[in-house]
Design a protein around this motif. Structure first.
Motif, PDB file in Angstrom:
ATOM      1  N   ALA A   1       0.836  -1.201   0.000  1.00 31.47           N
ATOM      2  CA  ALA A   1       0.000   0.000   0.000  1.00 31.47           C
ATOM      3  C   ALA A   1       0.873   1.255   0.000  1.00 31.47           C
TER       4      ALA A   1
ATOM      5  N   ALA B   1      -4.506  -1.426  -7.541  1.00 34.77           N
ATOM      6  CA  ALA B   1      -5.271  -0.413  -6.812  1.00 34.77           C
ATOM      7  C   ALA B   1      -5.890   0.576  -7.780  1.00 34.77           C
ATOM      8  N   TRP B   2      -7.130   0.959  -7.499  1.00 30.32           N
ATOM      9  CA  TRP B   2      -7.796   2.019  -8.241  1.00 30.32           C
ATOM     10  C   TRP B   2      -7.599   3.316  -7.495  1.00 30.32           C
ATOM     11  N   ARG B   3      -7.010   4.291  -8.195  1.00 30.13           N
ATOM     12  CA  ARG B   3      -6.840   5.629  -7.640  1.00 30.13           C
ATOM     13  C   ARG B   3      -7.828   6.555  -8.356  1.00 30.13           C
TER      14      ARG B   3
ATOM     15  N   ARG C   1      -9.517   1.629  -3.669  1.00 28.88           N
ATOM     16  CA  ARG C   1      -9.605   0.166  -3.575  1.00 28.88           C
ATOM     17  C   ARG C   1      -8.237  -0.426  -3.854  1.00 28.88           C
ATOM     18  N   LEU C   2      -7.829  -1.380  -3.018  1.00 27.82           N
ATOM     19  CA  LEU C   2      -6.562  -2.082  -3.240  1.00 27.82           C
ATOM     20  C   LEU C   2      -6.754  -3.550  -2.918  1.00 27.82           C
TER      21      LEU C   2
ATOM     22  N   ARG D   1      -6.850   9.824  -4.708  1.00 29.67           N
ATOM     23  CA  ARG D   1      -6.448   8.887  -3.652  1.00 29.67           C
ATOM     24  C   ARG D   1      -6.845   7.468  -4.012  1.00 29.67           C
ATOM     25  N   VAL D   2      -6.207   6.516  -3.324  1.00 32.12           N
ATOM     26  CA  VAL D   2      -6.542   5.102  -3.493  1.00 32.12           C
ATOM     27  C   VAL D   2      -7.887   4.830  -2.843  1.00 32.12           C
TER      28      VAL D   2
ATOM     29  N   VAL E   1       2.198   1.737  -3.545  1.00 30.59           N
ATOM     30  CA  VAL E   1       1.139   2.232  -4.427  1.00 30.59           C
ATOM     31  C   VAL E   1       0.888   3.716  -4.171  1.00 30.59           C
ATOM     32  N   GLU E   2       0.805   4.092  -2.903  1.00 27.63           N
ATOM     33  CA  GLU E   2       0.503   5.479  -2.553  1.00 27.63           C
ATOM     34  C   GLU E   2       1.596   6.429  -3.036  1.00 27.63           C
TER      35      GLU E   2
END
Length: 283
Positions: A59, A126-128, A75-76, A72-73, A62-63
């Motif tokens: 996470a 992840a969906w951002r 869903r991951l 922002r994220v 990804v961030e």
């Protein structure tokens, strides 16, 4: 990071660390390198990591991947490809599908095996999403958890032999539960990466993987119930240090279970977590 108590500090000093990972620089192909500490150790085997620290590290990657202000994220999903050994790991992330309003970010975690080889042991997608003002239509479907109890009121007992590694690195406090739902508050007592403040997103992932252990309602001496994945959807980022879990687990007749969790902060619900379990009787 909160100020740990004297008892918490003694436990962490006994474990020999105040973080899950120690940064070791950047390696080939853009991989960040980390050394896993004793606080990552799983209850299932001293040689493998609990699922929470690797998911938090993914996470984090990804961030930090091509971050954009105003996005922002939301869903991951982490897929566990194999046991994550307690040792050196490498992480990288990339934008897999760019987009102005919605983009997909991928990440992978590679571990050094006992024979010296490197193998991917976990991956994430992840969906951002670009944020906008929806404050006038705020709504939550789930009721908030009871307040975090004082330490003297904790109704949580760790099974014999489980007070090791990762379990010692979190503060878990149970609140009123029933036959269907188990409810706890959890906060990490250590950093994810040494010397770094934990972001709200990473804080969720540093504790959410405990849900299957909280909600399994199985005797761990008779059954194993390892999760193969972890999906977290957040309609709001958490505030504060405590993450609440309201956990429900269903188990089918053929060794497959499902752990479903409503995630909270002290203001109320923030999202949901889903895990698929491999349930097996111990020999």
């Amino acid at each position: 990071m909160h100020d740990v108590t004297a008892v918490e500090r003694a436990d962490l000093e006994e474990a020999g660390t105040k973080a899950y990972y120690v940064a070791q620089g950047v390696g080939d192909e853009g991989f960040e390198r980390f050394g896993a500490t004793g606080s990552t150790v799983s209850v299932w085997a001293a040689s493998r990591q609990h699922g929470a620290p690797p998911s938090a590290l993914l996470a984090r990657a990804v961030e930090r991947c091509a971050p954009r202000e105003g996005a922002r994220v939301a869903r991951l999903t982490m897929e566990i490809l194999g046991p994550v050994p307690v040792g050196d790991v490498e992480v990288r992330a990339w934008v897999e599908r760019p987009g102005r309003r919605v983009e997909l970010v991928g990440a992978e975690l590679v571990a050094t095996q006992a024979d010296g080889s490197r193998r991917a042991v976990a991956k994430a997608s992840a969906w951002r999403i670009a944020t906008s003002d929806s404050s006038s239509v705020v709504h939550t479907a789930d009721a908030p958890l009871p307040a975090v109890p004082e330490a003297s009121e904790i109704g949580w007992g760790v099974p014999d032999g489980w007070d090791v590694g990762y379990v010692k690195s979190v503060d878990i406090r149970a609140v009123e539960s029933d036959d269907v739902t188990r409810r706890v508050w959890v906060r990490p007592l250590v950093e994810v990466v040494e010397g770094e403040e934990i972001s709200p997103l990473v804080r969720v992932f540093s504790v959410a993987d405990v849900a299957n252990g909280i909600g399994a309602q199985l005797d761990p001496y008779q059954w194993t119930f390892l999760n193969t994945d972890l999906t977290i959807d957040l309609f709001r980022l958490p505030e504060g240090e405590w993450i609440g879990l309201a956990v429900q687990t269903s188990i089918g007749p053929d060794g497959v279970g499902m752990c479903s969790t409503v995630l909270h902060d002290e203001r109320g619900p923030i999202g949901r977590c889903l895990q698929i379990l491999e349930v097996r009787a111990r020999a």
